[in-house]
Write a protein that holds these residues in place. Sequence first.
Motif, PDB file in Angstrom:
ATOM      1  N   MET A 139      36.052  47.496  43.704  1.00 32.19           N
ATOM      2  CA  MET A 139      36.695  47.995  42.497  1.00 32.19           C
ATOM      3  C   MET A 139      36.336  47.002  41.399  1.00 32.19           C
ATOM      4  SD  MET A 139      40.771  48.611  41.639  1.00 32.19           S
ATOM      5  CE  MET A 139      41.009  49.781  42.969  1.00 32.19           C
TER       6      MET A 139
ATOM      7  N   ALA B 127      37.089  50.097  33.783  1.00 30.73           N
ATOM      8  CA  ALA B 127      36.822  50.321  35.197  1.00 30.73           C
ATOM      9  C   ALA B 127      35.457  50.961  35.388  1.00 30.73           C
ATOM     10  CB  ALA B 127      37.900  51.212  35.796  1.00 30.73           C
TER      11      ALA B 127
ATOM     12  N   ASP C 274      40.235  52.801  39.537  1.00 29.64           N
ATOM     13  CA  ASP C 274      41.108  51.668  39.224  1.00 29.64           C
ATOM     14  C   ASP C 274      42.387  51.701  40.060  1.00 29.64           C
ATOM     15  OD1 ASP C 274      42.508  53.749  38.119  1.00 29.64           O
ATOM     16  OD2 ASP C 274      42.474  52.983  36.065  1.00 29.64           O
ATOM     17  N   THR C 275      42.410  52.612  41.061  1.00 32.79           N
ATOM     18  CA  THR C 275      43.576  52.775  41.922  1.00 32.79           C
ATOM     19  C   THR C 275      43.115  52.935  43.367  1.00 32.79           C
ATOM     20  OG1 THR C 275      44.779  53.880  40.131  1.00 32.79           O
ATOM     21  CG2 THR C 275      45.643  54.167  42.362  1.00 32.79           C
TER      22      THR C 275
ATOM     23  N   LEU D 288      37.830  43.173  44.624  1.00 28.54           N
ATOM     24  CA  LEU D 288      38.321  43.490  43.281  1.00 28.54           C
ATOM     25  C   LEU D 288      37.719  42.482  42.310  1.00 28.54           C
ATOM     26  CD1 LEU D 288      40.202  44.875  41.236  1.00 28.54           C
ATOM     27  CD2 LEU D 288      42.045  43.385  42.058  1.00 28.54           C
TER      28      LEU D 288
ATOM     29  N   ALA E 220      44.707  47.006  37.588  1.00 29.35           N
ATOM     30  CA  ALA E 220      44.349  47.598  38.878  1.00 29.35           C
ATOM     31  C   ALA E 220      45.634  47.905  39.640  1.00 29.35           C
ATOM     32  CB  ALA E 220      43.476  46.644  39.682  1.00 29.35           C
TER      33      ALA E 220
ATOM     34  N   GLU F 195      39.570  39.029  45.505  1.00 25.77           N
ATOM     35  CA  GLU F 195      39.625  39.194  44.053  1.00 25.77           C
ATOM     36  C   GLU F 195      38.877  38.061  43.354  1.00 25.77           C
ATOM     37  OE1 GLU F 195      43.155  38.995  40.685  1.00 25.77           O
ATOM     38  OE2 GLU F 195      43.604  39.903  42.639  1.00 25.77           O
TER      39      GLU F 195
ATOM     40  N   LEU G  17      47.495  43.166  38.005  1.00 23.81           N
ATOM     41  CA  LEU G  17      47.431  43.810  39.314  1.00 23.81           C
ATOM     42  C   LEU G  17      48.826  44.274  39.686  1.00 23.81           C
ATOM     43  CD1 LEU G  17      46.121  44.508  42.078  1.00 23.81           C
ATOM     44  CD2 LEU G  17      46.651  42.155  42.785  1.00 23.81           C
TER      45      LEU G  17
END
Length: 342
Positions: free
Chosen positions: A60, A67, A71-72, A83, A98, A112, A127
């Motif tokens: 992601m 994005a 984004d989910t 991420l 996110a 991440e 987030l």
Amino acid sequence: MNALPLIDLKDASSFPSRRVEAWKYSDLRKYLREAPEPSPSAALPVAGGGPFEALGGDAMVFVNGRAVGVDTLMASGEQTLRLRFVSKAEGTGHAATARISARAGAKLLLLETHEGTGSAYVAHNRLELDVARGAEVIRVVLIEEPADAISVTQAEVRVEAGGVYRQTVLTTGAKLQRIETQLLHFAQGADVRLDGAYALSGERHADLTTVVDHVAADGLTSQLTKGVVRDTARGVFQGKIIVERGADGTDARMQHHALILGERGEIDAKPELIIYADDVQCAHGNTVGNLDEAALFYMQQRGIPADEARALLVEAFLIEVVDRIAHEGAREAARAWLTERL
């Protein structure tokens, strides 16, 4: 939940100053008096797969707040997600959010990264993360940004009864950098670990702030943060654990330890426990000091040059945080990333 101030990069009045208690060590308004111009769309695709590319999984990606795809995410089963928040901007600002949910029984490895390749930008990355009953999430965060960047990262985490959440943040700071975690702990066997390490030099600033709110009985929280500052860098740790009425049986422990290498670096630490329940086990500790001169002398006596000896001692000090990462592949990638930057 003891909510911290909300920030909107389009509204300068939302930028907190040192008059806001939670931001007293990181005066955003001092550096950002006006809303920045919006960052432009960056050229795509983004080169490479980020520091965790070798571990595979889904990706992601956000570039300058936009994005690239979804984004989910609703995670189920065993899943790895990389991420990536990428900033390729010059003197402009961008924001991204996110949203991730780990369903009941899921095991999510969330890798991440915050990758800054521009200069003097302002980034606000958020987030929203839900950990369902019986789910397990390991979140490892690597943050590398230019020395003139301003960035605020905010995570809102909800851990349901019986959930497991493990977080490790590693950063090298920026002009002003804040990494904030607000966690709602529904306990009843839920197990949370919040760890972090900062290694700062030059004039860099990093602020690791956490708020954990235990709202039910029999929850566990363990927190270890370590930092090293050189030159005129400034490290900030603010940790708050709240044990609400009825959250009996809570076991919450928080530790922060830091080293100042030199005479001009600064560490500000504010660990807090706020307890409204009975029959709890809660403790916090905080130390700030210098390298162990006896150990440094011992190593030099055995032929290790002073600079190398210092580097080895710093690495040994910080690596304890990395060693607590439960996933072997993520642990080794984080170790390599941190060692390279020391």
